[in-house]
Design a protein around this motif. Sequence first.
Motif, PDB file in Angstrom:
ATOM      1  N   PHE A  19      43.697  30.874  37.570  1.00 53.40           N
ATOM      2  CA  PHE A  19      44.644  30.960  36.451  1.00 53.40           C
ATOM      3  C   PHE A  19      44.738  29.591  35.784  1.00 53.40           C
ATOM      4  O   PHE A  19      45.048  28.585  36.429  1.00 53.40           O
ATOM      5  CB  PHE A  19      46.024  31.388  36.967  1.00 53.40           C
ATOM      6  CG  PHE A  19      47.062  31.524  35.887  1.00 53.40           C
ATOM      7  CD1 PHE A  19      47.292  32.739  35.270  1.00 53.40           C
ATOM      8  CD2 PHE A  19      47.812  30.420  35.477  1.00 53.40           C
ATOM      9  CE1 PHE A  19      48.254  32.868  34.272  1.00 53.40           C
ATOM     10  CE2 PHE A  19      48.767  30.538  34.481  1.00 53.40           C
ATOM     11  CZ  PHE A  19      48.985  31.770  33.879  1.00 53.40           C
ATOM     12  N   LYS A  20      44.459  29.564  34.489  1.00 56.78           N
ATOM     13  CA  LYS A  20      44.551  28.319  33.733  1.00 56.78           C
ATOM     14  C   LYS A  20      45.141  28.638  32.364  1.00 56.78           C
ATOM     15  O   LYS A  20      44.572  29.404  31.603  1.00 56.78           O
ATOM     16  CB  LYS A  20      43.171  27.671  33.576  1.00 56.78           C
ATOM     17  CG  LYS A  20      43.209  26.349  32.817  1.00 56.78           C
ATOM     18  CD  LYS A  20      41.818  25.752  32.681  1.00 56.78           C
ATOM     19  CE  LYS A  20      41.874  24.433  31.900  1.00 56.78           C
ATOM     20  NZ  LYS A  20      40.507  23.858  31.736  1.00 56.78           N
ATOM     21  N   LEU A  21      46.290  28.031  32.081  1.00 54.67           N
ATOM     22  CA  LEU A  21      47.011  28.343  30.846  1.00 54.67           C
ATOM     23  C   LEU A  21      47.071  27.129  29.938  1.00 54.67           C
ATOM     24  O   LEU A  21      47.312  26.004  30.377  1.00 54.67           O
ATOM     25  CB  LEU A  21      48.440  28.806  31.172  1.00 54.67           C
ATOM     26  CG  LEU A  21      49.362  29.058  29.976  1.00 54.67           C
ATOM     27  CD1 LEU A  21      48.858  30.222  29.140  1.00 54.67           C
ATOM     28  CD2 LEU A  21      50.786  29.295  30.439  1.00 54.67           C
ATOM     29  N   SER A  22      46.850  27.380  28.650  1.00 53.08           N
ATOM     30  CA  SER A  22      46.999  26.350  27.630  1.00 53.08           C
ATOM     31  C   SER A  22      47.922  26.891  26.548  1.00 53.08           C
ATOM     32  O   SER A  22      47.696  27.984  26.010  1.00 53.08           O
ATOM     33  CB  SER A  22      45.623  25.996  27.026  1.00 53.08           C
ATOM     34  OG  SER A  22      45.778  25.140  25.904  1.00 53.08           O
ATOM     35  N   VAL A  23      48.986  26.137  26.254  1.00 50.81           N
ATOM     36  CA  VAL A  23      49.976  26.563  25.255  1.00 50.81           C
ATOM     37  C   VAL A  23      49.963  25.582  24.092  1.00 50.81           C
ATOM     38  O   VAL A  23      50.110  24.374  24.284  1.00 50.81           O
ATOM     39  CB  VAL A  23      51.402  26.640  25.851  1.00 50.81           C
ATOM     40  CG1 VAL A  23      52.412  27.051  24.781  1.00 50.81           C
ATOM     41  CG2 VAL A  23      51.428  27.617  27.018  1.00 50.81           C
TER      42      VAL A  23
ATOM     43  N   HIS B 122      51.951  39.068  33.401  1.00 52.15           N
ATOM     44  CA  HIS B 122      50.983  39.993  32.825  1.00 52.15           C
ATOM     45  C   HIS B 122      49.536  39.672  33.210  1.00 52.15           C
ATOM     46  O   HIS B 122      48.711  40.578  33.283  1.00 52.15           O
ATOM     47  CB  HIS B 122      51.095  39.979  31.291  1.00 52.15           C
ATOM     48  CG  HIS B 122      52.381  40.520  30.765  1.00 52.15           C
ATOM     49  ND1 HIS B 122      52.523  41.817  30.312  1.00 52.15           N
ATOM     50  CD2 HIS B 122      53.609  39.928  30.624  1.00 52.15           C
ATOM     51  CE1 HIS B 122      53.777  42.010  29.915  1.00 52.15           C
ATOM     52  NE2 HIS B 122      54.455  40.882  30.083  1.00 52.15           N
ATOM     53  N   VAL B 123      49.243  38.403  33.430  1.00 60.85           N
ATOM     54  CA  VAL B 123      47.861  37.984  33.697  1.00 60.85           C
ATOM     55  C   VAL B 123      47.835  37.222  35.017  1.00 60.85           C
ATOM     56  O   VAL B 123      48.583  36.257  35.188  1.00 60.85           O
ATOM     57  CB  VAL B 123      47.312  37.087  32.556  1.00 60.85           C
ATOM     58  CG1 VAL B 123      45.851  36.733  32.815  1.00 60.85           C
ATOM     59  CG2 VAL B 123      47.464  37.778  31.208  1.00 60.85           C
ATOM     60  N   LYS B 124      46.985  37.654  35.923  1.00 55.97           N
ATOM     61  CA  LYS B 124      46.934  37.048  37.264  1.00 55.97           C
ATOM     62  C   LYS B 124      45.903  35.928  37.359  1.00 55.97           C
ATOM     63  O   LYS B 124      46.074  34.989  38.126  1.00 55.97           O
ATOM     64  CB  LYS B 124      46.626  38.126  38.314  1.00 55.97           C
ATOM     65  CG  LYS B 124      47.642  39.249  38.338  1.00 55.97           C
ATOM     66  CD  LYS B 124      49.064  38.716  38.523  1.00 55.97           C
ATOM     67  CE  LYS B 124      50.085  39.847  38.518  1.00 55.97           C
ATOM     68  NZ  LYS B 124      51.474  39.337  38.597  1.00 55.97           N
ATOM     69  N   ARG B 125      44.824  36.032  36.599  1.00 50.66           N
ATOM     70  CA  ARG B 125      43.814  34.985  36.635  1.00 50.66           C
ATOM     71  C   ARG B 125      43.061  34.966  35.311  1.00 50.66           C
ATOM     72  O   ARG B 125      43.152  35.887  34.511  1.00 50.66           O
ATOM     73  CB  ARG B 125      42.829  35.196  37.793  1.00 50.66           C
ATOM     74  CG  ARG B 125      41.958  36.445  37.664  1.00 50.66           C
ATOM     75  CD  ARG B 125      41.002  36.562  38.833  1.00 50.66           C
ATOM     76  NE  ARG B 125      40.171  37.761  38.738  1.00 50.66           N
ATOM     77  CZ  ARG B 125      39.020  37.814  38.076  1.00 50.66           C
ATOM     78  NH1 ARG B 125      38.577  36.747  37.446  1.00 50.66           N
ATOM     79  NH2 ARG B 125      38.326  38.928  38.036  1.00 50.66           N
ATOM     80  N   GLY B 126      42.313  33.875  35.101  1.00 53.53           N
ATOM     81  CA  GLY B 126      41.567  33.726  33.860  1.00 53.53           C
ATOM     82  C   GLY B 126      42.045  32.498  33.096  1.00 53.53           C
ATOM     83  O   GLY B 126      43.046  31.863  33.444  1.00 53.53           O
ATOM     84  N   THR B 127      41.308  32.174  32.061  1.00 52.70           N
ATOM     85  CA  THR B 127      41.687  31.078  31.167  1.00 52.70           C
ATOM     86  C   THR B 127      42.434  31.685  29.975  1.00 52.70           C
ATOM     87  O   THR B 127      41.855  32.476  29.230  1.00 52.70           O
ATOM     88  CB  THR B 127      40.448  30.301  30.687  1.00 52.70           C
ATOM     89  OG1 THR B 127      39.773  29.757  31.832  1.00 52.70           O
ATOM     90  CG2 THR B 127      40.851  29.169  29.756  1.00 52.70           C
ATOM     91  N   ILE B 128      43.681  31.318  29.831  1.00 48.57           N
ATOM     92  CA  ILE B 128      44.537  31.921  28.800  1.00 48.57           C
ATOM     93  C   ILE B 128      44.987  30.843  27.825  1.00 48.57           C
ATOM     94  O   ILE B 128      45.398  29.755  28.238  1.00 48.57           O
ATOM     95  CB  ILE B 128      45.781  32.593  29.431  1.00 48.57           C
ATOM     96  CG1 ILE B 128      45.361  33.576  30.522  1.00 48.57           C
ATOM     97  CG2 ILE B 128      46.609  33.298  28.363  1.00 48.57           C
ATOM     98  CD1 ILE B 128      45.554  33.067  31.905  1.00 48.57           C
ATOM     99  N   GLN B 129      44.893  31.169  26.554  1.00 48.28           N
ATOM    100  CA  GLN B 129      45.389  30.267  25.518  1.00 48.28           C
ATOM    101  C   GLN B 129      46.447  31.000  24.700  1.00 48.28           C
ATOM    102  O   GLN B 129      46.196  32.076  24.156  1.00 48.28           O
ATOM    103  CB  GLN B 129      44.256  29.803  24.600  1.00 48.28           C
ATOM    104  CG  GLN B 129      44.722  28.889  23.476  1.00 48.28           C
ATOM    105  CD  GLN B 129      43.571  28.419  22.599  1.00 48.28           C
ATOM    106  OE1 GLN B 129      42.494  28.096  23.084  1.00 48.28           O
ATOM    107  NE2 GLN B 129      43.801  28.380  21.302  1.00 48.28           N
TER     108      GLN B 129
END
Length: 208
Positions: free
Chosen positions: A13-17, A37-44
Motif C-alpha cells: 500500500f502506497k498513497l500519494s495525496v 476501500h483499497v488494501k494494496r497498490g499505489t494510489i494517488q
Amino acid sequence: IAVEVRTINSRYFKLSVRAGETYAVLEPDIEALVRQHVKRGTIQVNLRIDRGRRSEDYQLNAVALAAYREQLEKLHAEWHIGEPVTLERLLVLPGVVEDHVPDERELADEWPVISQTVEAALTQLAEMRRVEGAAMAADLRANTGQIATALEAVATRAPLVVEGYRNRLEERLRKLLADYQLPLDPSDLLREVSLFAERSDISEEVVR
C-alpha cells in the motif's frame, strides 16, 4: 470539491495525496478513508477545492506596500524617471495582497463535505475495478478455452510426429543405403528415432 483517484497494482500500500499546502493537514484523514476501500497498490488522490471568495479573504500587507513604494520612489529619483509610482503597479507585486488561508476550525467545518466527496470517488473507483475485473475474467476464460482446444489437438498429434519422423528417416536411409548397396541396421534407426522422440517430448509443456 473535485476528487480524482488513480490506482496501479502493486504488492504494498502506497498513497500519494495532492491537495495543496492549505489542505495538507487532511492527508491522515484521507488516508484513513482510502484504506477502508483499497488494501494494496499505489494510489494517488488529487483533491482540488475552489472556495467561494469573499471581500474579506483578501488583505493588503501595508508594510510590504510601503516598502515597495519607498524603494521604487528612490530608484525613480536616482534614475531621473518622471513617471510616478502608481498604486496599480504596486498591487500586483508579490506579497502586497494576501489571500486568506483557512484555519483549523474552517478545515474542520469543510471536512464533512470533503470526506463525502472522497468517499464517492472511492466508491466509483471500486465499481470501475469490479467492471474491469469482470471484463478481464471473461477474456481469460475465452483465452483458456482456446488454449484447451488447441492443447487437445497438440497432445493428440504429438505421437504422430515421432512416427512420421521415423517413417521419413527410414525411407531416406533405405534410399541412401541402396545407392551404396549397404544394409540398414534396425538398431541404428531405433536409436536415432529414440533421440528425436526424447528431444521432441512435450509432456512437461502439456502438463503446464
